[in-house]
Design a protein around this motif. Sequence first.
Motif, PDB file in Angstrom:
ATOM      1  N   THR A 784       0.839  -1.212   0.000  1.00 50.45           N
ATOM      2  CA  THR A 784       0.000   0.000   0.000  1.00 50.45           C
ATOM      3  C   THR A 784       0.866   1.251   0.000  1.00 50.45           C
ATOM      4  N   MET A 785       1.899   1.215   0.818  1.00 54.19           N
ATOM      5  CA  MET A 785       2.810   2.352   0.886  1.00 54.19           C
ATOM      6  C   MET A 785       3.451   2.625  -0.472  1.00 54.19           C
ATOM      7  N   GLU A 786       3.852   1.539  -1.100  1.00 56.47           N
ATOM      8  CA  GLU A 786       4.473   1.695  -2.406  1.00 56.47           C
ATOM      9  C   GLU A 786       3.494   2.346  -3.386  1.00 56.47           C
ATOM     10  N   GLU A 787       2.216   1.896  -3.280  1.00 60.92           N
ATOM     11  CA  GLU A 787       1.225   2.456  -4.177  1.00 60.92           C
ATOM     12  C   GLU A 787       1.020   3.937  -3.891  1.00 60.92           C
ATOM     13  N   GLU A 788       0.912   4.292  -2.608  1.00 61.60           N
ATOM     14  CA  GLU A 788       0.672   5.697  -2.241  1.00 61.60           C
ATOM     15  C   GLU A 788       1.830   6.586  -2.655  1.00 61.60           C
ATOM     16  N   LEU A 789       3.005   6.063  -2.438  1.00 55.13           N
ATOM     17  CA  LEU A 789       4.187   6.860  -2.763  1.00 55.13           C
ATOM     18  C   LEU A 789       4.528   6.819  -4.251  1.00 55.13           C
ATOM     19  N   GLY A 790       3.982   5.801  -4.908  1.00 56.27           N
ATOM     20  CA  GLY A 790       4.290   5.649  -6.330  1.00 56.27           C
ATOM     21  C   GLY A 790       5.728   5.240  -6.565  1.00 56.27           C
ATOM     22  N   GLU A 791       6.305   4.634  -5.517  1.00 59.94           N
ATOM     23  CA  GLU A 791       7.705   4.215  -5.627  1.00 59.94           C
ATOM     24  C   GLU A 791       7.787   2.705  -5.435  1.00 59.94           C
ATOM     25  N   ASP A 792       8.638   2.057  -6.171  1.00 63.19           N
ATOM     26  CA  ASP A 792       8.814   0.616  -6.011  1.00 63.19           C
ATOM     27  C   ASP A 792       9.972   0.368  -5.036  1.00 63.19           C
ATOM     28  N   ILE A 793       9.618   0.431  -3.765  1.00 59.88           N
ATOM     29  CA  ILE A 793      10.681   0.351  -2.743  1.00 59.88           C
ATOM     30  C   ILE A 793      11.290  -1.042  -2.680  1.00 59.88           C
ATOM     31  N   THR A 794      10.464  -2.077  -2.804  1.00 65.53           N
ATOM     32  CA  THR A 794      10.953  -3.459  -2.611  1.00 65.53           C
ATOM     33  C   THR A 794      11.358  -4.134  -3.928  1.00 65.53           C
ATOM     34  N   GLU A 795      11.554  -3.330  -4.891  1.00 64.07           N
ATOM     35  CA  GLU A 795      11.996  -3.831  -6.198  1.00 64.07           C
ATOM     36  C   GLU A 795      11.068  -4.906  -6.757  1.00 64.07           C
ATOM     37  N   GLY A 796       9.797  -4.722  -6.500  1.00 63.76           N
ATOM     38  CA  GLY A 796       8.787  -5.614  -7.081  1.00 63.76           C
ATOM     39  C   GLY A 796       8.702  -6.984  -6.424  1.00 63.76           C
ATOM     40  N   LYS A 797       9.350  -7.122  -5.249  1.00 66.92           N
ATOM     41  CA  LYS A 797       9.377  -8.453  -4.643  1.00 66.92           C
ATOM     42  C   LYS A 797       8.238  -8.670  -3.644  1.00 66.92           C
ATOM     43  N   CYS A 798       7.574  -7.596  -3.303  1.00 65.38           N
ATOM     44  CA  CYS A 798       6.571  -7.718  -2.239  1.00 65.38           C
ATOM     45  C   CYS A 798       5.336  -8.481  -2.724  1.00 65.38           C
ATOM     46  N   LEU A 799       4.812  -8.085  -3.864  1.00 66.44           N
ATOM     47  CA  LEU A 799       3.560  -8.674  -4.337  1.00 66.44           C
ATOM     48  C   LEU A 799       3.692 -10.179  -4.630  1.00 66.44           C
ATOM     49  N   PRO A 800       4.753 -10.610  -5.351  1.00 65.35           N
ATOM     50  CA  PRO A 800       4.864 -12.061  -5.585  1.00 65.35           C
ATOM     51  C   PRO A 800       4.952 -12.868  -4.289  1.00 65.35           C
ATOM     52  N   LEU A 801       5.681 -12.337  -3.348  1.00 65.12           N
ATOM     53  CA  LEU A 801       5.810 -13.046  -2.065  1.00 65.12           C
ATOM     54  C   LEU A 801       4.464 -13.135  -1.360  1.00 65.12           C
ATOM     55  N   LEU A 802       3.750 -12.016  -1.450  1.00 66.13           N
ATOM     56  CA  LEU A 802       2.423 -11.983  -0.834  1.00 66.13           C
ATOM     57  C   LEU A 802       1.525 -13.036  -1.477  1.00 66.13           C
ATOM     58  N   ASN A 803       1.564 -13.109  -2.786  1.00 67.56           N
ATOM     59  CA  ASN A 803       0.735 -14.089  -3.485  1.00 67.56           C
ATOM     60  C   ASN A 803       1.165 -15.520  -3.154  1.00 67.56           C
ATOM     61  N   MET A 804       2.475 -15.700  -3.001  1.00 66.64           N
ATOM     62  CA  MET A 804       2.971 -17.041  -2.700  1.00 66.64           C
ATOM     63  C   MET A 804       2.520 -17.503  -1.309  1.00 66.64           C
ATOM     64  N   LEU A 805       2.459 -16.578  -0.404  1.00 67.16           N
ATOM     65  CA  LEU A 805       2.087 -16.937   0.965  1.00 67.16           C
ATOM     66  C   LEU A 805       0.597 -17.191   1.116  1.00 67.16           C
ATOM     67  N   ARG A 806      -0.179 -16.673   0.168  1.00 69.86           N
ATOM     68  CA  ARG A 806      -1.632 -16.806   0.330  1.00 69.86           C
ATOM     69  C   ARG A 806      -2.009 -18.281   0.209  1.00 69.86           C
TER      70      ARG A 806
END
Lengths: 941, 600
Positions: A784-806
């Motif tokens: 969410t923070m990345e979206e609000e800031l419009g910055e890719d802080i985690t180099e795109g690794k957050c979303l895949p990990l999130l999906n993997m954990l689901r």
Amino acid sequence: MKLKSVLRSLDMEALREILRFWGLTATANAEAGAEEEIDPSATHEQWVEYLYPRLQNASHFRTAVQKLEKVHRDLLSFLAIHGGNMEEKELRKRFFTGNRTGMKDVVEMMAHHALLFEERWNELPGKPRVYGIPEPFLRLIELPHFWRWHLGTLLRQIPLEQLHRIATQGLGLKTLSSKRDHLMHEIRSILTDPDQLRAYIDRLPDGQREMLYLLLQRRGVCLYRDLLDMAHSRLPEINRSDAIEGLLNVSGLLFQETDNPSKLDNLLRVPRDLYYIITHHFVRDLRGLEDLDTISQVTPQHQPKSILDAGTALLRDIVIFVGYVKRHTVRQLGNGGIGRNDLKKILARLSNNKTLKYVQFLAYYCIARKYLVPEGTVGNENWGVSSSFRERLADSRAFFLDVYSHWLETNDWNEEFIDGDCLHSDHPPTGLINIVELRRLVLENLANIPFDTWIDGPRFIESLLAQIEVRIPHRGGKGRLDKFNRINYLVIESMLCENLYWMGLVSLGLHETTLFEELGNRFQTSPEQNGKAAKDRPAQRFDQHFNYNPRPYLPDSYHFHFQISSLGRSLLAAKYTRSVRSLLVLDDVALPFRDDMFHFTVLPNLDVVAPPDLNLQRFATLCQFSEVRHIDVMSTLAITHDTVRAGMERGLKGDEILSFLQQGCPSGLPETVRHLINECSNRYGELVVGYAGGYILVDDPVLQENLRNNKALVPWLKDVKGDRLLLLNRSADVQHVAQELKTLGFMPSVDSQNVYVTAEARLRFALTPNDLAILMGILNFVRTMEEELGEDITEGKCLPLLNMLRPSTHGQINIDHSTELMSKRFEKAFENALKKKLNAVANKYRRQMRDFLSQKAPAKALSMAALTNPATTEDDVRKLLLAAIEAETRVEILYKRPTGEEANETVLPESLNGDKLYAFSDQIQSYCAYRTRRIVTARIP
Amino acid sequence: MTQCYAPNPADMQMRPMIVQSDNSILLETHSPCFEVARDALSGFAELIKSPEHFHTYRITPLSLWNAASAGLMAAAIIETLQAYSKYEIPQNVLVDIREYIGRYGRIQLVSTETGDLALHSDDTNLINEIAANKTLRSLIQKRLSRKSLQIKTGERGAVKLALIKIGFPVEDLAGYEDGTLLGVQLCSTTREGYEFGLRPYQEAAIAAYHVGGSVSGGSGVLVLPCGAGKTVIGIGAMTRVGQETLIVCTNIVALRQWRDEILDKTDLTEDQVGEYSGELKEIKPVTLTTYQILTYRKKRTDTFTHMDLFDRGNWGLIIYDEVHLLPAPVFRAVAGLQARRRLGLTATLVREDGKEDDVFSLIGPKRYDVPWKTLEKQGWIAQALCTEIRVPLPDADRMAYAVASQKSKFRIASENPAKLEWIETLLNHHAHDHVLIIGQYIDQLEEIQARFGSPIITGKTPNKDRERIYEDFRAGRQKSLIVSKVANFAIDLPDANVVIQVSGTFGSRQEEAQRLGRILRPKSGENQAFFYSLVTRETKDQDFAAKRQLFLTEQGYRYEIEICGPAEFALNDGPQPVDADLLEGAVGGCEILDEDISAG
């Protein structure tokens, strides 16, 4: 009689014999330095002059006394108890049980060595024949406390004038002699004669007699203050005070044991022999020396039936205790302690005749010394063992002294509190006094009692109660009857029957073996304590009124004896009162702790027999893979499949165990033991029990079949995969399954509960739904923070990990909803934190700006003409403050706080509202409100 | 009385005793003072176990009481302990010694003028305490005086038992009922013309039991290793008492061995020695019977038909052979026979039901006990080498074992067919020896018989056949013999020197010891015996084997463990005798079982 006179009365041969017996030669007394040998041809007077100063030397006197036989030493003590001399008739009856010949031999021998004199006092009526100790020797004889405070000694301690007063004003004697000895003899003769004593007491003024009887009710010992209060009046009354003073000054019946600045704090005492005569209905005191020892007399009916002797098991118990914590999961309680269930399990492994409180003591010590340290996550901590513990085991003597000194110096373990451990109590006690002083007092007294006999416990404690009143102010009057603040009697009982017994310093003799758990661990003072009947009994009423109840209910079954153990003797003889630090480095404290034994015996029946002096580090290692069966003089441990497996679970290897045993067992390792360890070593890990869904991995298809057909395991098995894997169903508790497998004789290894590393270096996590929701919530928040800031802080690794954990188990766990909630909470918390931070930054910025402006260009020029600077009155202060606000400049104020404290502060005034000044304080670095009336001075620098 | 033993070593570390607070004493066998300390201890402490390195003794009220009756005083005992103790003696031990010795003679069992029995004590409080005791109250007839209590008729044993349990062993001065006199003497030569005489320890055992015929003797248990000649000791006691005697044996074979020994070594004739068994019902001056016949009854609810044998003769002495096997009904009968002299003989006073103490209480205290290894060293019994051979379960059977119930697992493991290979190897290895193959399961034994052709004796084998086979074995016509548990104890096969145990009764310690005892009779030549226990590796068989071995390891025997294959073993030429690590055994079985577990 004077020593010089005694010497003069002896012939030359006797003087030479004295010289020899006392060892008074230059060579024998090298430490005396300037010692010179006497010329053998010297005159008699020269011999006397030579001997006189030397015989008064304490070390010479000790040397001579040590050469004496017991009967001679006892005679010295007996005479010293009674003031140094005694009439021949009485001495013969009391000390020699009427044996005239025996007496003659002993007396002659003593007189021959100048240790005793014989005189006939012709000046006195009856011309008594008296035996006595030369006066200088009296001060060299130290009597233990249970032999002190008899009339003779007390009379010797008071001034000569007072002796005269007692003789003339009190007893009404016409003194025939002014000599101290004669006066003492006269007074003592009258007061120790039952008939004359009774008549004398009857003649006393009413007030004095009343006070005397009050004192006798308190066993002849009482604080001055208490004696005044005893008639139910809180205020000292002049009449009572007069009566006490009268008794003290002229009666010879009451003496002052201590000399405090305030006489009210003094301890008063009726001489012990007079107390005996009066309380035994005026019989003559014919007690011999042994009868006078009231604490070590053990009558046949009080002979202890069972003996508890802890020996030197303490250190081994600590090792076993710590070993248990190391091998088991022991939780840390909220109060920082260890749960009772764990303590009970440990107790079963320790040496005999110990209580749960003993284990608590060990736990307290280990925690206090940081040998046990919390491990794990906050709020879910278990106890672990620190590396310092093993270092501590290197020297058992130092280890013991550490336990001893810790106990000696700590207040956190307090015998006044029934549970002992004040640090880890759910309801910590309050109002405890410093227990250290009391411990020292007890130890000092223990050092002065006979070491080779049984001591009557209650009598010993009784003898201390009076001393406590003197040594520890306000301790004596305390008598709250609850388990938090126990009375003195029970505190000392606890020290003797618990801590000192646990440490092996005393052995206990009991009449009821079963009561050992209660002794020292009780708080009842009477059977009625919990009832209401006590209030109606006069004695109880008195005690309650004055909050004083020094003695507990003591039926015969609670009667106990104790004896100083050999360890106690070593320690108490080593001047323990020196600072503990010096005690720790004392080499002359010969304690029976040794570390030099490295060998034990392994028996073919798999028992290990270890000597008590086995090096503790070795003992600790043994405990890692064997189970304690019995701790006595020898320790017996058993090696079993289970214990070896437990050792291996903690990282030991089979060959390490074998090598250790081979080194430690010079008689050879039995085949049975060697094979057992090899077998365990080979089999360990035949099963792997894992958490990822719950499974059992076996290394043999037959084993798999075996497990599959095992009735105990069947309920937990879900499926069988291939010929190596069994899957557990959802309800299976992996730890429980592993335990069951162990019970069945298998040797499983259990995967880590949380993270498992596969052979392919993949990590498998075991998380609770809650843990997973938190983890996903964090990732979602970051996204969410990345979206609000419009910055890719985690180099795109957050979303895949999130999906993997689901997980795909939406039907059972609504993880998305939990994740969403968690994420929202984090966002809200983030906003709050951000807002706070922004405010802080803004304030700081504002302040810096203000500072900058005030330094550079005041908003308005400050006119000091109409101001008093510094201002001291409230009006002047107000004017000065208003000017400062106007000019935005700093003011130095002296401010008087409501507590009366005054503080210098430099403030930047903001506004003045009524009598309140709002200003930024440089010292506090914040805005504060000040009352103008409290500003003592204000000054613009 | 102060006894003076060897000088105590000044260096405490050299001293052999460790006195513990639970009244046990460990005695280090490697100490130079071991032997002298052991002799000193034997006067007042009871030997519990004697494994290598440490022997364990225990000071019990009974042992102290016996010491006191022998004139040993508390001071002397304490002096001995202090002289040999390596560490400081716990104070409670000293107090206990004084206390228990002080109780000696405080209460006595005496005969009154009317012939009744009474408890007497000078301590009125003690009499009050006894009168108030719940158990004793029911055994007391009436109060005779402040210091005496009359006990009920026939409750002498129960009263003694109860008094021991409350810690006041009674000094039994009531004496024994005399039986009919019987003139019997030991012969100096046997009927076969061999010289015969009692060995020193046999003399000592008889003397300890008889105590010169005084009332302080006459009842008790003698514990000696198998092969030490307990039968001879029993006969010796019989000659010393000189009255008609009833001897209770374990089975009929043992009974006849007793009879043969009596006829061989005494001047009694055949018409003076009777057999009361299932086959014969003779009552003669010396009558031999079995526990089986005494406990025989048609139905469970019936009374024991032959239990009145105890009263049918005027016995002056009753001897209980293998007294550790005393069955419960005989226990009860023994309790009522306290007025008769009685002697118990055993090698292994171990009962799996833990009732050893009851044996002491009812038969009498342990009067004599000699460690097995002591007699071995003196050459009175053979040196035995014990080997546990761990045989793996063949793959074909592993699965069956894996899926079997817990109960069946032991049997599958015991009957491991791989053991046959080992038997063959061992038989070849001991081709010139006399080998006994002992097992639990008939199927297994029959399989062994089918393979090796040796004769077999089981519970079903008729007595005549048994005796014939035993005789063939004794005579050397048969080199090996297969036996079930019927041969566990009381079978005298002097030439047997090898036992191969293929299976056993779970964890029975005394069975293991008794089986070893079959080969402990002294041998000519090297006096060497071999005991092999075949155990299936990593199974319940191995677990139980460890338990079975406890008694022997506590007697100082050491098991070698062999895990190699039979071929490798044969190549290595088998076990080599090592030092004095040799075994001996005895008969066993906690029940009187003359039957075997048959197939199915």
